[in-house]
Design a protein around this motif. Structure first.
Motif, short mmCIF file in Angstrom:
data_model
loop_
_atom_site.label_atom_id
_atom_site.label_comp_id
_atom_site.label_asym_id
_atom_site.label_seq_id
_atom_site.Cartn_x
_atom_site.Cartn_y
_atom_site.Cartn_z
N ALA A 13 0.81 -1.21 0.00
CA ALA A 13 0.00 0.00 0.00
C ALA A 13 0.85 1.27 0.00
O ALA A 13 0.45 2.28 -0.58
N GLN A 72 -8.40 3.13 4.55
CA GLN A 72 -7.80 2.54 3.35
C GLN A 72 -8.86 2.06 2.37
O GLN A 72 -8.67 2.12 1.16
N THR A 76 -4.92 9.44 4.27
CA THR A 76 -3.64 8.98 4.81
C THR A 76 -3.40 9.56 6.20
O THR A 76 -2.75 8.93 7.04
N CYS A 108 -5.14 7.30 8.52
CA CYS A 108 -4.33 6.09 8.70
C CYS A 108 -3.18 6.36 9.67
O CYS A 108 -2.87 5.53 10.52
N LEU A 118 -4.51 -0.96 -2.39
CA LEU A 118 -5.04 -0.30 -1.20
C LEU A 118 -6.22 -1.08 -0.62
O LEU A 118 -6.38 -1.16 0.60
#
Length: 436
Positions: free
Chosen positions: A38, A98, A119, A122, A181
């Protein structure tokens, strides 16, 4: 090293046949498979959407910025709440973010601000997951088996990275990065289920603390009271930043323009994974007496990938450099984990891990965001040579600290803990606890 006021705690119950260690290892393998692909996919998703090197750097910075913001809070949370619950919550956030990122990329609707936001989510999950996971792992083994167990864990995790990076590069070359992803999102879901079954009954209950700020102060005192600890954390604040800029921003650009695209870069990252596997195998047998001296000497090779990209080396040469770097960083990693396990009280592991992580990632957003402008200002090759030089200089500097050179391995580890409150449940829902 422990505070003078600390007193021995009752011996914790032994773990049931290494069940926690097995679950932690299995979950780490699964997430490592997904995440290594990823990371490549995110960079190429930005380029595919029309972005440039500066945009790749902004997305990479968006992942690490929440680590700086939430890491210390996450560490305090992980030392209060049951660590496995913090880990599962973080995995859930990573899975959802994701999955949405994958959907946007696959439908062709991903914009730069959306990729940065997802992101960042994440990275937030990682800020709470990391310290909780490190504390959980260190509490799952005893002093006699710690170094070998850490080496085995890292070997398993990095073994999965070999396949994850190579498969990720191959998949991106053959299909849309969004599918990579999506696989990462599924990996977080499976790992979260496994971590939900972790057993925390062996971890002694903590006394009620003085709140979040008091917990953070205690963690800070543990760090500043150990010169070897804060010196290495300061060293890695520079090392991780420049490695992040070199490999997250410049690496994909060099791969696309000089090496033939995503597949060769995936092979180079896989070679690094093979190196870490070899380094972990080495550390399952080798137990250097001076833990941090051996580990710090092995940080010097981290300058090699930046130099290799600056030349740039052909694919075979770059893979060889990445392999050597993987072996070296694994010697440092196992030595560092063993030193923390040996020296830090169990009830403060997540907070110390949080300060460790915070120091390591604090400069990463700045470095990755600045990578594009620096390339424009001085040139990509010159920027990469600068990255290599910084790693060498700060690593040489940390060797001047006597405690780094002289910290020795003990044959038995006598962990010291704060006295626990009788009758308190270690699985109770308490306020704030640990980071990731």
């Amino acid at each position: 090293m422990t505070s003078a006021s600390a007193a021995p705690s009752p011996a914790p119950r032994s773990l049931p046949a290494g069940r926690n260690f097995g679950l932690l290892t299995a979950a780490a393998i699964i997430t490592s498979l997904g995440t290594n692909g990823a990371l490549i996919a995110a960079a190429f998703a930005v380029l595919q959407s029309g972005g440039d090197g500066g945009d790749v750097g902004l997305v990479a910075a968006a992942r690490t910025a929440p680590l700086v913001l939430f890491l210390l809070i996450g560490g305090a949370v992980a030392d209060r709440l049951p660590r496995h619950r913090v880990m599962v919550a973080a995995n859930t956030l990573n899975c959802v973010s994701q999955a949405v990122f994958a959907w946007l990329v696959l439908t062709g609707g991903a914009e730069l601000w959306q990729m940065m936001l997802l992101t960042a989510l994440c990275g937030t999950g990682q800020a709470f997951f990391g310290p909780a996971a490190e504390g959980m792992l260190m509490s799952s083994v005893d002093g006699e088996q710690a170094a070998r167990a850490f080496a085995f864990f890292r070997m398993s995790m990095h073994g999965a990275a070999i396949g994850g990076a190579a498969l990720g590069g191959a998949m991106i070359a053959a299909m849309d990065p969004g599918w990579v992803l999506a696989i990462d999102a599924a990996a977080f879901a499976v790992a979260g289920v496994l971590r939900a079954f972790l057993d925390v009954s062996h971890i002694p209950a903590r006394l009620p603390g003085g709140g979040l700020l008091a917990d953070l102060r205690e963690g800070w005192q543990e760090v500043v009271g150990r010169p070897w600890l804060w010196a290495v954390v300061m060293q890695f604040s520079v090392v991780v930043a420049v490695v992040g800029a070199a490999e997250a921003v410049y690496g994909p650009l060099v791969a696309r323009e000089e090496l033939g695209g995503a597949r060769p870069w995936g092979f180079a990252l896989a070679a690094f994974g093979v190196g870490t596997l070899g380094g972990a195998l080495l550390m399952m047998r080798w137990k250097p007496r001076r833990l941090l001296l051996a580990g710090t000497l092995c940080v010097f090779p981290l300058a090699l990938p930046s130099a290799g990209l600056a030349i740039p080396l052909p694919v075979a040469g770059l893979c060889a450099v990445m392999f050597v770097t993987g072996v070296a960083i694994e010697v440092f990693g196992v030595s560092w984990m063993t030193a923390l396990h040996q020296e830090i009280p169990e009830e403060k592991l997540s907070r110390v891990a949080a300060y460790d992580w915070f120091g390591s990632v604090a400069m990463v957003p700045l470095a990755t965001a600045a990578a594009g402008p620096v390339e424009t200002l001085v040139g990509r090759s010159e920027a990469l040579w600068g990255c290599a030089a910084l790693i060498v200089v700060v690593t040489a500097g940390v060797l001047l600290v006597p405690e780094v050179r002289n910290l020795t391995r003990r044959s038995t580890v006598a962990k010291i803990s704060v006295p626990e409150q009788a009758g308190a449940s270690p699985d109770a829902e308490s306020p704030v606890r640990g980071l990731g």
